[in-house]
Motif scaffolding. Structure first.
Motif, PDB file in Angstrom:
ATOM      1  N   GLU A   1      -7.750  15.729 147.459  1.00 15.39           N
ATOM      2  CA  GLU A   1      -6.453  15.038 147.487  1.00 15.39           C
ATOM      3  C   GLU A   1      -6.020  14.617 146.096  1.00 15.39           C
ATOM      4  N   LEU A   2      -6.984  14.066 145.346  1.00 14.26           N
ATOM      5  CA  LEU A   2      -6.680  13.655 143.970  1.00 14.26           C
ATOM      6  C   LEU A   2      -6.294  14.873 143.130  1.00 14.26           C
ATOM      7  N   GLY A   3      -7.014  15.973 143.329  1.00 20.72           N
ATOM      8  CA  GLY A   3      -6.717  17.198 142.592  1.00 20.72           C
ATOM      9  C   GLY A   3      -5.316  17.708 142.894  1.00 20.72           C
ATOM     10  N   THR A   4      -4.941  17.656 144.173  1.00 23.39           N
ATOM     11  CA  THR A   4      -3.606  18.093 144.571  1.00 23.39           C
ATOM     12  C   THR A   4      -2.557  17.223 143.880  1.00 23.39           C
ATOM     13  N   LYS A   5      -2.817  15.925 143.890  1.00 21.86           N
ATOM     14  CA  LYS A   5      -1.871  14.991 143.261  1.00 21.86           C
ATOM     15  C   LYS A   5      -1.764  15.264 141.754  1.00 21.86           C
ATOM     16  N   MET A   6      -2.917  15.464 141.117  1.00 17.93           N
ATOM     17  CA  MET A   6      -2.924  15.753 139.675  1.00 17.93           C
ATOM     18  C   MET A   6      -2.133  17.027 139.380  1.00 17.93           C
TER      19      MET A   6
ATOM     20  N   LEU B   1       6.658  17.712 132.917  1.00 13.12           N
ATOM     21  CA  LEU B   1       6.195  18.886 133.664  1.00 13.12           C
ATOM     22  C   LEU B   1       4.926  18.569 134.439  1.00 13.12           C
ATOM     23  N   SER B   2       4.699  19.331 135.512  1.00 10.75           N
ATOM     24  CA  SER B   2       3.424  19.270 136.218  1.00 10.75           C
ATOM     25  C   SER B   2       2.792  20.656 136.138  1.00 10.75           C
ATOM     26  N   CYS B   3       1.535  20.753 136.537  1.00  6.57           N
ATOM     27  CA  CYS B   3       0.893  22.076 136.597  1.00  6.57           C
ATOM     28  C   CYS B   3       1.729  22.970 137.500  1.00  6.57           C
ATOM     29  N   ASN B   4       2.230  22.360 138.579  1.00  5.55           N
ATOM     30  CA  ASN B   4       2.989  23.098 139.574  1.00  5.55           C
ATOM     31  C   ASN B   4       4.317  23.636 139.032  1.00  5.55           C
ATOM     32  N   SER B   5       4.859  22.993 137.975  1.00  3.68           N
ATOM     33  CA  SER B   5       6.111  23.492 137.389  1.00  3.68           C
ATOM     34  C   SER B   5       5.934  24.948 136.975  1.00  3.68           C
TER      35      SER B   5
END
Lengths: 184, 256
Positions: free
Chosen positions: B148-153, B163-167
């Motif tokens: 969960e923490l990884g997903t949030k990060m 930006l996020s990793c997801n960007s």
């Protein structure tokens, strides 16, 4: 006999679990588990913010447009090859330390006139003036907001935030906007 | 010996490659070199060094004992990392477990970001080569929390560009170009199963968490330290992407 054995077993178990507990404390001090929470807290992004374009923002001033162009096409002062136009530095002082100035690197995601190695994550901005402004599809205010903080138009945008993060000043956002909407 | 010499030649060649492909994706010549290096990965030399260090300072026996498994089952267990380590009460990477085992063996643990640890990590993970990536993010509460923490990060925007990793690594942008760089699908390229890898543009062996730091630095997200709970959690998230795609462990990887 039986009782004695279970007593000893009990003592043994106690010693064992004690050593496991000691162990855990020991191991925690030898395994690196650095705390990142402070770094992350400082790095937080403020919520989306709406901006009103300042007076005199959009200009045909050549120098302002040149600065916008330079910011659009470059990543930072260390990587940029050409000399920046007047009013734009390659290096700036951050907390008393000389650091490369960060630019927009818009070309990483957008193609535009004169782009070298443009990306295609964002729309192509060729002929922006004709296609988006003169067609009435976009106002100057819209473009200013898009560059300042695109989350206001699209909360799930993949685009960078440029003003709310403090990366640029409002004047610099105006320079970039002026470049995007200029005749090229 | 022959292998070592050609490895050195490849190492020398990458120096020029690094300059050529720093900003632009691979030219035809670079692609050819990449094919050649695949057969003869310069990282083999680091894995070799890692194997010597591992056998001297860690050993399969001590590591298996620490993990509570038979030596024969060690590869299978390694394929499940990062995993919950009850002695410590945390989800840990294989490198952190090696720090513990080094200590228990009476040695001073290597720093997580040291070259020696990178080499040893490459060797230890290579013990699981050809096995499927087998992380279990539902194994226990701690693994669930870490995922969960990884997903949030991964999803949280931060830093000077917001930006996020997801960007750059979401489904919507995979395959699109950032500058001239094709955005990879992190599951499809088996990031979770192919790092530590030889990074041609950096001419060195890098680990997955070190690679994360590279993306953070480039995109102006504040760089967080290797081994932090958040870094391990990101590794959990990215490793699970490889598992979802049915990928295998193949160490050392070779990356542009």
């Amino acid at each position: 006999m039986h009782r004695k054995r279970s007593l000893m077993l009990g003592a043994g178990l106690l010693a064992f679990s004690l050593s496991v507990a000691l162990h855990a404390a020991d191991l925690k001090s030898v395994i690196e588990m650095p705390d990142a929470s402070k770094i992350l807290k400082k790095d937080r992004l403020a919520p989306p913010k709406s901006y009103t374009m300042p007076k005199g923002c959009i200009t045909t001033d050549k120098l302002a447009i040149a600065r916008g162009e330079y910011i659009f096409h470059n990543l930072n002062g260390k990587k940029a090859k050409k000399k920046p136009p007047k009013g734009l530095a390659k290096f700036v002082k951050v907390h008393g330390k000389k650091k490369p100035k960060q630019y927009g690197n818009c070309v990483a995601c957008h193609n535009i006139e004169g782009a070298k190695g443009a990306g295609n994550i964002g729309p192509d901005l060729h002929n922006y003036k004709k296609h988006f402004i003169e067609s009435g599809a976009r106002s100057y205010q819209y473009v200013y907001q898009q560059i300042a903080d695109p989350r206001v138009h699209n909360p799930n945008t993949h685009m960078t935030v440029n003003l709310t993060t403090g990366l640029f000043t409002p004047r610099e956002i105006c320079d970039i906007t002026s470049y995007v909407v200029s005749e090229k | 010996m022959k292998k070592i010499i050609s490895t050195m030649a490849a190492l020398a060649m990458t120096a020029s490659l690094a300059l050529a492909s720093e900003q632009f994706s691979m030219s035809a010549a670079d692609k050819e070199l990449y094919q050649e290096m695949l057969e003869n990965n310069p990282a083999d030399i680091f894995v070799e060094e890692g194997s010597e260090l591992f056998d001297e300072l860690v050993t399969e026996e001590a590591m298996a004992k620490f993990l509570g498994v038979k030596v024969d089952d060690l590869p299978k267990t390694i394929a499940t990392f990062p995993r919950y380590i009850p002695q410590v009460g945390e989800v840990l990477g294989l490198d952190q477990v090696m720090q513990a085992v080094m200590y228990l063996n009476g040695h001073k643990p290597f720093k997580l970001k040291s070259g020696k640890m990178f080499s040893m990590l490459a060797y230890a993970k290579s013990l699981a080569n050809d096995l499927p990536v087998a992380i279990d993010v539902n194994a226990n509460e701690k693994m669930k929390e870490s995922y969960e923490l990884g997903t949030k990060m991964f999803m949280t925007k931060r830093g000077k560009r917001g930006l996020s990793c997801n960007s750059c690594h979401s489904k919507e942008v995979v395959g699109l170009l950032l500058r001239t760089q094709k955005l990879p699908d992190l599951g499809e390229v088996d990031a979770g199963g192919t790092w530590p890898a030889y990074r041609m543009t950096k001419s060195s062996l890098r680990t997955l968490q070190r690679r994360f730091q590279g993306c953070m630095k480039n995109a102006l997200l504040a760089v967080i330290p290797i081994g932090s709970k958040e870094m391990v959690a990101l590794e959990v998230y990215v490793t699970n992407l490889a598992k979802e795609k049915g990928k295998k462990i193949a160490i050392p990887g070779l990356k542009r």
